[in-house]
Design an enzyme around this catalytic site. Structure first.
Site, short mmCIF file in Angstrom:
data_model
loop_
_atom_site.label_atom_id
_atom_site.label_comp_id
_atom_site.label_asym_id
_atom_site.label_seq_id
_atom_site.Cartn_x
_atom_site.Cartn_y
_atom_site.Cartn_z
N HIS A 41 1.93 4.59 -2.78
CA HIS A 41 2.07 6.03 -2.57
C HIS A 41 3.47 6.51 -3.01
O HIS A 41 3.61 7.52 -3.71
CB HIS A 41 1.91 6.37 -1.09
CG HIS A 41 0.51 6.33 -0.58
ND1 HIS A 41 -0.51 7.02 -1.19
CD2 HIS A 41 -0.03 5.72 0.50
CE1 HIS A 41 -1.64 6.81 -0.50
NE2 HIS A 41 -1.37 6.03 0.51
N HIS A 61 0.83 -1.21 0.00
CA HIS A 61 0.00 0.00 0.00
C HIS A 61 0.87 1.26 0.00
O HIS A 61 0.71 2.14 -0.85
CB HIS A 61 -0.90 -0.03 1.24
CG HIS A 61 -1.75 1.18 1.41
ND1 HIS A 61 -3.10 1.19 1.13
CD2 HIS A 61 -1.47 2.44 1.86
CE1 HIS A 61 -3.60 2.40 1.38
NE2 HIS A 61 -2.63 3.16 1.84
N GLU A 62 1.79 1.34 0.96
CA GLU A 62 2.63 2.53 1.06
C GLU A 62 3.59 2.65 -0.12
O GLU A 62 3.93 3.76 -0.54
CB GLU A 62 3.40 2.53 2.38
CG GLU A 62 2.52 2.54 3.63
CD GLU A 62 1.55 3.71 3.70
OE1 GLU A 62 1.80 4.73 3.03
OE2 GLU A 62 0.54 3.59 4.41
N HIS A 67 3.96 6.53 -6.70
CA HIS A 67 3.20 7.65 -7.25
C HIS A 67 4.04 8.93 -7.12
O HIS A 67 4.19 9.70 -8.08
CB HIS A 67 1.89 7.78 -6.48
CG HIS A 67 0.87 8.68 -7.12
ND1 HIS A 67 -0.37 8.89 -6.57
CD2 HIS A 67 0.90 9.43 -8.26
CE1 HIS A 67 -1.05 9.73 -7.34
NE2 HIS A 67 -0.30 10.07 -8.36
#
Length: 603
Positions: free
Chosen positions: A397, A393-394, A400
């Protein structure tokens, strides 16, 4: 003979290779001090540029470049000191540095508070003349257009300076919550499955709720909330003050309410928020059905709140330690191509990640960084599947941020929080499919399906529940009604009962859950977890079928266009409810798959 109590490591006891390397930002305190001193000097230039925007395109370009130069350095200082503070909130020196950075940020905002009013005074006609005179200025056109769209909500220069200068004061309730929640609370010990006395912590709480031993789950649940209950009036006062600042700022800027003000930052229609709440409420029957499945599989007379995270199948035999999880993450993320994977490998090798929990460390997990730093990740690793999902998940980020930083100029490199959760939850969806596709073990499939349903419950249903509560908080304050701990407890308990349905036992402790949620201090942030998860569900399906090309372009876009338009270009129209309904279709399908797998396991 009594068993020894397990305690968290101190920061100094954590191996260096499992700590993030912040020397990539500043080699030493002298470099940090030099930047702070330089920013303080550069702030003085702002006053000399005041009242010059009317002088022509060159003056506007100089003002923009000056502002972004100062802001860029200030954000670097802010990000660095915030990470220093978060790695050990007991470190008073680092707390002081972060406080200094917050004040510096407020000074920069105040020094340039004249810019937006002056820009608005130019008008569209004059700005178009400037663009014609200087092609380089068109590189800032999207940024300028977003400011011009706020013309009805910007105040006079003097008022803007006053508000900007008070930004660190407005953040006081959040800071109080952070220190109380992360540094001052002392949790009791819990007896684990093996009879060991373990000091409860934010990170271990989640692990204990996943225990197959109901006594452990209950003891952790009641122990945690007993601690929060001792400070419920303080937490209520802090949250009420924070909500009041939102309403105050919305009022002085001529917004109808705080949610309109918050969403306008990213040009998101309030209808997106309202549609989310409506669609989720229309599909609460699926959540109730899932609770019933848990009740049946766990053979419970009634489901308590501490039963909602317990595994309903056998735990995977494989230990999800950090080393193994890195390999799984790389394999799952290979769908995004060689360049993407190589950057993830670099993140692991170059210590972009702070892995282990230590005393005083900020709870939870996040991705942080800015244009001139690596996109760091903070974790509080526990050897379970949830930590693997958190890592992926992180990393969504951070990738991105990395791709945006490497494909956009500084002023378009930071992306909107509205799209932020899409990248992270797309990664989670990809990992889920990878795990299901690479195992024939029915027990494991049931576990992964249950994890997905738990994730959907926590990200779509639970965050929308938070969003409803957050909206109520602001409506209550706006109407001049009290926000004492009693009102907060009553409202939260009723909302929780509404969401989870008749199969749940509404334990009295759950009424206090609002007191431990840091996201209520983020100004209408939580709804974006739910919208982001739903959009990610659509994008993940598109990536599997068509490849990652359009999705990677989305990751590279930063803030070069409006958030709604950036997501639409990737293939999902979030102005319509279809993407939400499609997400519930996937939830129902996987719920059905789980029911089928569980039936096979029973035969």
């Amino acid at each position: 003979m009594s068993k020894e109590i397990s305690k968290l490591k101190s920061r100094s006891e954590v191996p260096e290779e499992l700590k993030w390397d912040l020397t990539k930002v500043y080699q030493n305190e002298n470099e940090l001090a030099e930047d702070i001193k330089g920013i303080q000097e550069e702030i003085k230039r702002a006053d000399k540029l005041k009242n010059t925007l009317k002088d022509g395109s060159l003056a506007l370009k100089e003002a923009l470049k000056t502002y972004f130069t100062v802001e860029r350095k200030t954000v670097k200082v802010y990000v660095y000191t915030s990470m220093l503070s978060d790695q050990d909130t007991n470190n008073k020196k680092n707390q002081g540095l972060f406080s200094q950075a917050q004040q510096l940020y407020a000074k920069v905002a105040a020094a340039f508070s004249w810019f937006e009013p002056e820009l608005l005074a130019l008008g569209e006609k004059k700005l178009n003349e400037y663009y014609d005179n200087d092609q380089e200025l068109t590189g800032y056109k999207q940024y300028i257009s977003e400011i011009m769209a706020k013309k009805d909500h910007l105040l006079s220069e003097k008022e803007e300076k006053l508000l900007a200068g008070a930004s660190d004061i407005f953040s006081t309730p959040e800071n109080i919550f952070g220190i109380l929640n992360n540094a001052d609370l002392k949790f009791p010990t819990v007896t684990d499955e093996k009879g060991n006395k373990v000091e409860l912590s934010h990170g271990l709480y989640g692990k204990f709720l996943e225990s197959g031993n109901r006594r452990v789950r209950k003891e952790a649940f009641q122990g945690l909330y007993k601690t929060y209950g001792q400070f419920e009036n303080t937490f209520a006062t802090s949250l009420a003050a924070h909500v009041h600042t939102h309403n105050f700022q919305a009022s002085v800027r001529n917004y109808p309410d705080a949610v309109s003000a918050a969403l306008s930052t990213n040009n998101i229609p309030v209808a997106v928020y309202d549609t989310l709440v409506e669609r989720v409420n229309n599909h609460l029957d699926l959540l109730h059905r899932y609770v019933e499945v848990r009740k049946e599989v766990l053979n419970l007379d009634s489901v308590h709140m501490y039963d909602l995270y317990a595994p309903i199948t056998k735990l995977p035999e494989e230990k999800y330690n950090y080393k193994n999880s890195k390999k799984i993450a790389l394999d799952a993320l290979s769908i995004f191509g060689e360049d993407y994977v190589q950057t993830v490998k670099n993140a692991f090798a170059s210590r972009w990640i702070d892995v282990l929990e230590n005393t005083g460390k900020r709870s939870g997990a996040y991705s942080s960084g800015m244009f001139d730093t690596p996109p760091y990740i903070l974790l509080n690793w526990q050897d379970n599947l949830e930590s693997l999902f958190t890592l992926v998940h992180e990393m969504g980020h951070s990738m991105h941020s990395y791709l945006s930083n490497h494909n956009q100029p500084y002023h378009y490199s930071d992306y909107s929080i509205f799209v932020a959760e899409i990248a992270s939850t797309t990664n989670e969806n990809i990992l889920t499919q990878y795990l299901l596709d690479n195992s024939d073990d029915l027990q494991f499939k049931a576990y992964v399906l249950n994890h997905y349903l738990d994730g959907f419950k926590g990200t779509v249903y639970r965050q929308t529940q938070f969003a409803e509560f957050e909206r109520w908080l602001h409506d209550q304050d706006k109407a001049g009604l009290p926000l004492t701990s009693q009102e907060l407890n009553n409202k939260y308990a009723n909302l929780n009962e509404h969401y989870y349905g008749p199969a749940i036992t509404n334990d009295p402790e759950i009424a206090l859950e609002w007191s431990r949620i840091p996201h209520f201090y983020y100004n209408f942030y939580v709804y974006q977890y739910a919208t982001g998860f739903a959009a990610a569900s659509a994008l993940a399906g598109k990536i599997v079928k068509e490849g990652p090309a359009s999705y990677l372009e989305f990751l590279k876009s930063g803030s070069s266009a409006l958030p709604i338009d950036i997501v639409k270009q990737a293939g999902v129209d979030m102005t319509k409810p279809n993407y939400l309904d499609d997400a519930f279709v996937v939830f129902e399908q996987r719920l059905g798959e789980l029911e089928d797998v569980l039936a096979k396991l029973q035969n």
